[in-house]
Design a protein around this motif. Structure first.
Motif, mmCIF file in Angstrom:
data_model
loop_
_atom_site.group_PDB
_atom_site.id
_atom_site.type_symbol
_atom_site.label_atom_id
_atom_site.label_comp_id
_atom_site.label_asym_id
_atom_site.label_seq_id
_atom_site.Cartn_x
_atom_site.Cartn_y
_atom_site.Cartn_z
ATOM 1 N N LYS A 1 0.808 -1.208 0.000
ATOM 2 C CA LYS A 1 0.000 0.000 0.000
ATOM 3 C C LYS A 1 0.842 1.259 0.000
ATOM 4 O O LYS A 1 0.643 2.151 -0.788
ATOM 5 C CB LYS A 1 -0.931 0.019 1.215
ATOM 6 C CG LYS A 1 -2.154 -0.843 1.050
ATOM 7 C CD LYS A 1 -3.115 -0.621 2.169
ATOM 8 C CE LYS A 1 -2.675 -1.294 3.433
ATOM 9 N NZ LYS A 1 -2.721 -2.745 3.358
ATOM 10 N N ASN B 1 1.230 4.025 -2.798
ATOM 11 C CA ASN B 1 0.785 5.380 -2.509
ATOM 12 C C ASN B 1 1.850 6.394 -2.886
ATOM 13 O O ASN B 1 1.588 7.387 -3.545
ATOM 14 C CB ASN B 1 0.445 5.486 -1.014
ATOM 15 C CG ASN B 1 -0.086 6.871 -0.638
ATOM 16 O OD1 ASN B 1 -0.439 7.661 -1.507
ATOM 17 N ND2 ASN B 1 -0.126 7.137 0.646
ATOM 18 N N SER C 1 -6.385 8.417 0.538
ATOM 19 C CA SER C 1 -7.589 7.947 1.234
ATOM 20 C C SER C 1 -8.853 8.313 0.478
ATOM 21 O O SER C 1 -9.740 7.485 0.284
ATOM 22 C CB SER C 1 -7.641 8.531 2.651
ATOM 23 O OG SER C 1 -6.546 8.082 3.414
ATOM 24 N N ASP D 1 -9.069 8.957 -2.623
ATOM 25 C CA ASP D 1 -9.026 8.207 -3.873
ATOM 26 C C ASP D 1 -9.627 6.816 -3.689
ATOM 27 O O ASP D 1 -10.554 6.415 -4.398
ATOM 28 C CB ASP D 1 -7.563 8.106 -4.326
ATOM 29 C CG ASP D 1 -7.415 7.792 -5.813
ATOM 30 O OD1 ASP D 1 -8.364 8.061 -6.563
ATOM 31 O OD2 ASP D 1 -6.361 7.293 -6.199
ATOM 32 N N VAL D 2 -9.120 6.083 -2.694
ATOM 33 C CA VAL D 2 -9.574 4.709 -2.447
ATOM 34 C C VAL D 2 -11.052 4.666 -2.102
ATOM 35 O O VAL D 2 -11.810 3.841 -2.626
ATOM 36 C CB VAL D 2 -8.741 4.060 -1.316
ATOM 37 C CG1 VAL D 2 -9.358 2.735 -0.891
ATOM 38 C CG2 VAL D 2 -7.306 3.841 -1.775
ATOM 39 N N TRP E 1 -13.567 4.974 -5.029
ATOM 40 C CA TRP E 1 -13.744 3.913 -6.031
ATOM 41 C C TRP E 1 -15.060 3.176 -5.877
ATOM 42 O O TRP E 1 -15.605 2.672 -6.855
ATOM 43 C CB TRP E 1 -12.603 2.894 -5.950
ATOM 44 C CG TRP E 1 -11.245 3.490 -6.144
ATOM 45 C CD1 TRP E 1 -10.947 4.737 -6.656
ATOM 46 C CD2 TRP E 1 -9.990 2.895 -5.815
ATOM 47 N NE1 TRP E 1 -9.590 4.942 -6.662
ATOM 48 C CE2 TRP E 1 -8.968 3.833 -6.150
ATOM 49 C CE3 TRP E 1 -9.624 1.668 -5.267
ATOM 50 C CZ2 TRP E 1 -7.620 3.566 -5.961
ATOM 51 C CZ3 TRP E 1 -8.278 1.403 -5.084
ATOM 52 C CH2 TRP E 1 -7.282 2.344 -5.419
ATOM 53 N N ASN F 1 -4.435 5.134 -9.530
ATOM 54 C CA ASN F 1 -4.360 4.083 -8.505
ATOM 55 C C ASN F 1 -5.481 3.072 -8.696
ATOM 56 O O ASN F 1 -5.281 1.861 -8.567
ATOM 57 C CB ASN F 1 -4.471 4.694 -7.101
ATOM 58 C CG ASN F 1 -3.169 5.324 -6.628
ATOM 59 O OD1 ASN F 1 -2.089 4.990 -7.102
ATOM 60 N ND2 ASN F 1 -3.281 6.251 -5.706
ATOM 61 N N GLY F 2 -6.682 3.579 -8.985
ATOM 62 C CA GLY F 2 -7.837 2.706 -9.157
ATOM 63 C C GLY F 2 -7.679 1.772 -10.336
ATOM 64 O O GLY F 2 -7.978 0.584 -10.246
ATOM 65 N N ALA G 1 -5.136 -0.905 -9.428
ATOM 66 C CA ALA G 1 -5.695 -1.908 -8.512
ATOM 67 C C ALA G 1 -6.684 -2.818 -9.233
ATOM 68 O O ALA G 1 -6.672 -4.041 -9.049
ATOM 69 C CB ALA G 1 -6.384 -1.211 -7.333
ATOM 70 N N TYR H 1 -9.452 -4.967 -1.651
ATOM 71 C CA TYR H 1 -10.079 -3.640 -1.641
ATOM 72 C C TYR H 1 -10.631 -3.310 -0.260
ATOM 73 O O TYR H 1 -10.505 -2.178 0.214
ATOM 74 C CB TYR H 1 -11.195 -3.549 -2.690
ATOM 75 C CG TYR H 1 -11.850 -2.176 -2.667
ATOM 76 C CD1 TYR H 1 -11.120 -1.048 -3.004
ATOM 77 C CD2 TYR H 1 -13.162 -2.003 -2.234
ATOM 78 C CE1 TYR H 1 -11.675 0.215 -2.946
ATOM 79 C CE2 TYR H 1 -13.736 -0.746 -2.185
ATOM 80 C CZ TYR H 1 -12.991 0.367 -2.533
ATOM 81 O OH TYR H 1 -13.536 1.615 -2.467
ATOM 82 N N LEU I 1 -7.843 -2.074 1.760
ATOM 83 C CA LEU I 1 -7.488 -0.713 1.376
ATOM 84 C C LEU I 1 -8.458 0.301 1.978
ATOM 85 O O LEU I 1 -8.056 1.359 2.455
ATOM 86 C CB LEU I 1 -7.487 -0.579 -0.148
ATOM 87 C CG LEU I 1 -6.220 -0.987 -0.890
ATOM 88 C CD1 LEU I 1 -6.449 -0.906 -2.389
ATOM 89 C CD2 LEU I 1 -5.046 -0.112 -0.501
ATOM 90 N N ALA J 1 -7.609 3.300 4.419
ATOM 91 C CA ALA J 1 -7.954 4.662 4.025
ATOM 92 C C ALA J 1 -8.829 5.333 5.081
ATOM 93 O O ALA J 1 -8.644 6.505 5.418
ATOM 94 C CB ALA J 1 -8.670 4.651 2.671
#
Length: 202
Positions: A41, A45, A56, A58-59, A62, A74-75, A78, A177, A180, A184
């Motif tokens: 992670k 990042n 955070s 961003d995650v 999603w 990032n999305g 992943a 996920y 994550l 986050a």
């Protein structure tokens, strides 16, 4: 990929494999221990920290919509790693190829790139053949006779719908996920509490 990784001392192929392996290990092993997950992670990042939005936000974004996932570097990384575990990464790779294709302005480049995309993703027994119906495949083949920026729109739309309805919900339920999201959320809470703890200056 080679261009973005050219600055690394190792070769492009080696770096790509390392990145794939790190994300793969994280996706499969994140629930087994915090050390393995944290390495994946926080290295990840740091490499994408210049995107503007913090990691955070961003995650957590999603899960709000598939569009937000696809608009995040990032999305996409992943989701691509997740699709590899399901052996369906060609769908996202085709969608991304279409997005890049639509940015071309030269008619010559459009025609050349269109045929390459068709041969890689659309034609029967293509190396990364996407799951589309025969009618869409034939329509796309006809569109190539006079390639324009929109010649893959139907096929791209159907592939996107397939990912959104099928793979995306499974991605959101995946242990990787969820882990994550937990990280986050904890990070956001920590930042919030530390900001409240700071003395106010008048």
């Amino acid at each position: 990929m080679c261009r973005t990784l050219a600055a690394f001392p190792t070769t492009c192929l080696e770096r790509a494999k390392e990145f794939k392996t790190r994300l793969g290990i994280f996706l499969h092993k994140s629930e087994l221990g915090s050390d393995t997950g944290n390495v994946g992670k926080f290295e990840w990042n740091s490499k994408h920290s210049k995107e503007g939005r913090n990691f955070s936000e961003d995650v957590l974004g999603w899960k709000e919509s598939f569009d937000l996932l696809l608009s995040s570097k990032n999305g996409v990384a992943a989701f691509h790693a997740f699709l590899k575990t399901e052996f369906s990464e060609e769908n996202l790779e085709f969608w991304l190829a279409c997005e890049e294709f639509k940015k071309l302005r030269s008619a010559t480049k459009l025609a050349s790139r269109a045929h390459k995309i068709f041969e890689e993703f659309i034609c029967s027994e293509a190396p990364k053949e996407v799951n589309i119906d025969h009618e869409t495949r034939e329509l796309t083949r006809m569109n190539l006779q006079a390639a324009t920026a929109t010649c893959f729109d139907v096929a791209q739309g159907k592939t996107r719908t397939l990912m959104e309805k099928d793979s995306y919900p499974r991605f959101l339920k995946s242990p990787a996920y969820r882990d994550l999201v937990a990280q986050a959320s904890a990070s956001s809470a920590s930042l919030a509490s530390s900001s409240h703890a700071e003395p106010l200056h008048t």
